[in-house]
Design a protein around this motif. Structure first.
Motif, PDB file in Angstrom:
ATOM      1  N   SER A 145      -4.550   4.296  -4.288  1.00 43.56           N
ATOM      2  CA  SER A 145      -4.745   3.475  -2.893  1.00 43.56           C
ATOM      3  C   SER A 145      -4.968   2.004  -3.162  1.00 43.56           C
ATOM      4  O   SER A 145      -5.958   1.721  -3.751  1.00 43.56           O
ATOM      5  N   PHE A 153      -9.431   5.776   3.073  1.00 42.41           N
ATOM      6  CA  PHE A 153      -8.947   6.407   2.035  1.00 42.41           C
ATOM      7  C   PHE A 153      -9.770   6.705   0.589  1.00 42.41           C
ATOM      8  O   PHE A 153      -9.460   7.274  -0.130  1.00 42.41           O
ATOM      9  N   ASN A 170       0.952  -1.008   0.133  1.00 40.88           N
ATOM     10  CA  ASN A 170      -0.154  -0.102  -0.039  1.00 40.88           C
ATOM     11  C   ASN A 170       0.918   1.350   0.138  1.00 40.88           C
ATOM     12  O   ASN A 170       0.824   2.158   0.754  1.00 40.88           O
ATOM     13  N   SER A 223      -0.228   4.858   0.455  1.00 40.74           N
ATOM     14  CA  SER A 223      -1.542   5.357   1.089  1.00 40.74           C
ATOM     15  C   SER A 223      -1.610   6.690   1.804  1.00 40.74           C
ATOM     16  O   SER A 223      -2.446   7.173   2.042  1.00 40.74           O
ATOM     17  N   ASN A 269      -8.155   1.465  -1.636  1.00 41.61           N
ATOM     18  CA  ASN A 269      -9.467   2.078  -2.776  1.00 41.61           C
ATOM     19  C   ASN A 269      -9.744   0.821  -3.809  1.00 41.61           C
ATOM     20  O   ASN A 269     -11.023   0.563  -3.879  1.00 41.61           O
TER      21      ASN A 269
END
Length: 656
Positions: free
Chosen positions: A538, A612, A526, A529, A541
C-alpha cells in the motif's frame, strides 16, 4: 454525390444548432417581503388591477425584455397599482420569462402575499415588485421593504486580506454597473485573483430606471453598510434590495457575457457594377434551389427534433425538458469522428472507447462511447447526465452534451488538441500544487455550494481533467449520489433521488482526495490499495511509515528534484494523511482542507494511522464496502491525466 452529402450535413447541422431550445435549469425562489396592509374584501378593484398588472409583467417577460415597469390606473388613486420586474443581467430570455411568470403566479396565490397591497419577491434569476404607491426611478429604503442577505457558512482563512480584495472588487463592479445611462442595463461582473488557484467572482446590478448617482448610492449602502454585518470574511454572500443587489462567491456563478463572434467578412469584394448578366442568371437559380433545399432540411430537422424530444421523455420523464439543449444527434457525432474510425480513438477502458472529433461549428470534442458491456449501467449514465445538467458550476467539468439513440450511449466533452505530437509533459511542483488546490475547490463546491449536495464516490486522478492552464476540473459523475438538503439551500424534496447502493458520505470523498494528494506528491499510483491483503503493497502504508519516522520528504517524486517548496510539500503530505485516517470522523471537511491549503500559518493536527495501516494487515470490511465501489469502476475513465510517473499526455487532454 459526396459534395451533396457534405452540403446536406452542413445545412442540417446549422438548423440543429439554431433550433435548439435552451433550458438548462429551473428558477430558484429566494425570498419575499409582503406588506402587512391588506385588502379588506375579496375581488376589490385594486385586486383586479393587481391581477392585470402581474399578467402584463408575465407577458412582457416572454418578449426578450429584461426590465419592464407598468402602471394600471384605477378610478381613484387608491385603486392604482404600480409594478416592475428585472431579470439578472446574465440570464437568457427564456429563463427570464419563466422566472417572472413563476414569481407573478406566486404573488397571486401565496397566502402571505396574495392580499397584500405591496410586495417584492426575489428569485435567483429575477425580481418582481408591486405597490399601491409609485416607486419608479426612486431608491426604496423604507423599513417596509427590508433587504435579504444570505452568506456562506464557511469563513475565509485570511479574512483581512480577503476583505480588502472583496471591497475593492465589489466597488469596481458597482462603478461599472452604475455608469450605464438611465434606461440601459445596469449590470456588471468582475473577477479577481485570491491566490494562484482561487479567484473571487463579484456581481452588481440596479434597476435601469435609476440614475447613475442613485444606482451607485444604492450599491454603496449594500457594500459598506449591509455587507460588513452579514457576509464580510465569508466565502460567499449576496444582498438583495428592491432597487439593487450584489453577490460574491469563490466560484463562477454567473454566465459569460462575452458577445458571440462576428460573422466572417464576405470574400466577395468585387465591384457590383462589374457583375455580368451571365453571373446573375447563374446565381439566382442556385439561390432558389438552395432556399428550397434549406426548407426541406428544416422540415426534416423538425421531424428529427420531435423524435429527440420523444427519446428524452422516454428516458428522463418530466426532467427531459432541461436536457434539450444538451442532446446531440447521432449522425452528427458519427460524422465528426469519421464513423468512429480507429485513427480517431484516443482512449479505451471498461466503459468503451473515447474518440476525438470535430463538430460542424469547428468545436473539438472527445466522445465517450459506452459499449453494451460497459460497467456503467443505464441508470448511472442517465443519472450522470441529469446531475451535470443541474450543477450550476460548469467549470467543474468539461461536459458538452450527450446522445441516446437505440443502443448508443454517448457523452461529449470538449477536447483541445495541441501541436506537440502527443509528447508527455513533466509537471513541476507548482503545477502539482495548483492541481491539488483546484481539485479541493471542486470537491468543496460539490459538498457545500452546489444547488445539489453531491457525493462523487469515484474521485481518482483519471477523473481530474486539466485545461491548457493546468486548471483542475472534476469529471465522471456516473457513480455520484445526490443527498437531500435543507430548504434554505435552495432545493426541495423534488430533487431526483439516485439509487443509494451501499453507504457513502462526504468523508469517503475526503478519503479519495487524500489518496490523490499522496499520488501527486510521490508520483506513484496507489494501485493495490483496494485489493491487496498485504500491507507492504500500500502506498498509504509507505507514506505513513516515512511520516512516522520523521522523513516525509523522502517520498517526494525524484523528478521534481530541488525545485519545490518544502513547507508546501510537507503540508500536502500531512493533509493527505489526515484525509485517509482510519476513523472517518477524524478526517477533515473539504472546507477545512481548503483553509489549510490557503494559509501556511495554520497549525495542522497530527494524523493517525491510515485506513490501510491496520494491525494484521487487513482493511475493516465496512470500510471496504464503503470505499471499494469506486475502484471497481477504475477502468471506465475517458481522460488521460496520469499520476503514475507524474506525466500527462497533453494531446489527449479534455478541457472546458
Amino acid at each position: 454525390m459526396a459534395s451533396f452529402n457534405v452540403l446536406f450535413f452542413v445545412l442540417i447541422s446549422i438548423l440543429n444548432f439554431s433550433s435548439i431550445t435552451t433550458k438548462a435549469e429551473d428558477t430558484h425562489f429566494l425570498y419575499q417581503v409582503c406588506s402587512k396592509y391588506r385588502f379588506t374584501a375579496i375581488n376589490t378593484t385594486y385586486q383586479n388591477n393587481l391581477r392585470t398588472l402581474l399578467s402584463s409583467l408575465s407577458s412582457k417577460a416572454t418578449h426578450n425584455t429584461e426590465f419592464y415597469n407598468n402602471t394600471v390606473t384605477g378610478k381613484t388613486p387608491a385603486d392604482t397599482v404600480y409594478g416592475l420586474y428585472m431579470c439578472r443581467g446574465d440570464i437568457p430570455s427564456d429563463l427570464c420569462g419563466e422566472c417572472v411568470g413563476n414569481a407573478s403566479q406566486r404573488l397571486s396565490t401565496n397566502t402571505e402575499c396574495s392580499l397584500s397591497v405591496a410586495a417584492v419577491m426575489w428569485y435567483d434569476e429575477c425580481m418582481v415588485r408591486y405597490s399601491n404607491t409609485s416607486f419608479f426611478s426612486r431608491v426604496t429604503v423604507a423599513p417596509g421593504y427590508p433587504g435579504y442577505a444570505l452568506s456562506s457558512p464557511t469563513n475565509m482563512t485570511d479574512q483581512q486580506s480577503f476583505n480588502r480584495l472583496l471591497y475593492r472588487t465589489l466597488n469596481q463592479t458597482a462603478d461599472e454597473a452604475a455608469n450605464a445611462p438611465i434606461g440601459a442595463k445596469k449590470f456588471a461582473t468582475k473577477e479577481a485573483a485570491i491566490s494562484i488557484f482561487q479567484n473571487l467572482y463579484c456581481l452588481a446590478q440596479c434597476t435601469p430606471d435609476l440614475s447613475p448617482e442613485d444606482c451607485r448610492s444604492c450599491l454603496d449602502g449594500l457594500i459598506n453598510s449591509n455587507l460588513p454585518e452579514c457576509c464580510a470574511g465569508k466565502q460567499g454572500g449576496r444582498i438583495l434590495y428592491p432597487n439593487c443587489n450584489i453577490r460574491f462567491e469563490i466560484y463562477p456563478f454567473y454566465r459569460s457575457l462575452q458577445p458571440a463572434p462576428s460573422p466572417a467578412p464576405s470574400s466577395n469584394s468585387r465591384d457590383k457594377r462589374s457583375r455580368s448578366r451571365t453571373i446573375i442568371l447563374i446565381v439566382v437559380p442556385i439561390a432558389v434551389v438552395a432556399l428550397l433545399f434549406t426548407l426541406c432540411c428544416y422540415m426534416l430537422r423538425r421531424r428529427q427534433k420531435k423524435n429527440s424530444k420523444t427519446i428524452l421523455r422516454e428516458n428522463f420523464g418530466g426532467e427531459g425538458a432541461i436536457l434539450e439543449g444538451l442532446q446531440f444527434d447521432f449522425s452528427i457525432i458519427e460524422a465528426s469522428t469519421n464513423n468512429f474510425s480507429h485513427q480517431n480513438m484516443i482512449g479505451k477502458g471498461g466503459f468503451g472507447e473515447v474518440y476525438k472529433g470535430t463538430l460542424p461549428d469547428g468545436r473539438h470534442v472527445a466522445i465517450k462511447r459506452l459499449s453494451t458491456s460497459s460497467k456503467q449501467g443505464v441508470v448511472e449514465f442517465k443519472n450522470e447526465i441529469l446531475l451535470i445538467a443541474k450543477l450550476q458550476h460548469r467549470n467543474l467539468v468539461s461536459f458538452m452534451g450527450f446522445c441516446i439513440e437505440e443502443q448508443e450511449k454517448i457523452l461529449l466533452y470538449e477536447y483541445v488538441p495541441n501541436g506537440n505530437g502527443g509528447q508527455q509533459q513533466k509537471l513541476s511542483w507548482d503545477q502539482r500544487y495548483k492541481i491539488i488546490g483546484g481539485t479541493a475547490l471542486g470537491i468543496l463546491y460539490l459538498h457545500e455550494y452546489s444547488r445539489l449536495k453531491v457525493i462523487h464516490r469515484d474521485l481518482k486522478p483519471s477523473n481530474i481533467l486539466l485545461d491548457k492552464n493546468m486548471n483542475a476540473k472534476i469529471s465522471d459523475f456516473g457513480l455520484a449520489r445526490i443527498v437531500d438538503i435543507d430548504q434554505d439551500r435552495g432545493e426541495t424534496n423534488r430533487i431526483v433521488e439516485y439509487a443509494m447502493l451501499g453507504q457513502f458520505s462526504e468523508k469517503s470523498d475526503v478519503f479519495s482526495f487524500g489518496v490523490i494528494i499522496l499520488e501527486i506528491v510521490t508520483g506513484q499510483k496507489n494501485a493495490n490499495s483496494y485489493t491487496s491483503n498485504r500491507v507492504g503493497e500500500s502506498l498509504l502504508n509507505y507514506v505513513w511509515k516515512q511520516w512516522r519516522d520523521g522523513t516525509p520528504l523522502s517520498i517526494l517524486d525524484p523528478k521534481i528534484k530541488e525545485d519545490y517548496n518544502q513547507v508546501e510539500v510537507i503540508k500536502c503530505i500531512q493533509i493527505g494523511l489526515l484525509c485517509v485516517q482510519e476513523n472517518p470522523n477524524s478526517r477533515p471537511t473539504m472546507g477545512t482542507i481548503v483553509s489549510y491549503l490557503n494559509n501556511h500559518s495554520l497549525d495542522l493536527p497530527s494524523p493517525q494511522e491510515p485506513a490501510f495501516f491496520l494491525h494484521g494487515g487487513f482493511m475493516d470490511p465496512k470500510t471496504v464496502a464503503q470505499e471499494s465501489s469506486s475502484s471497481h469502476q477504475s477502468g471506465k475513465s475517458s481522460t488521460t491525466f496520469s499520476i503514475n510517473e507524474m506525466s500527462i499526455n497533453v494531446n489527449y487532454r479534455l478541457v472546458s
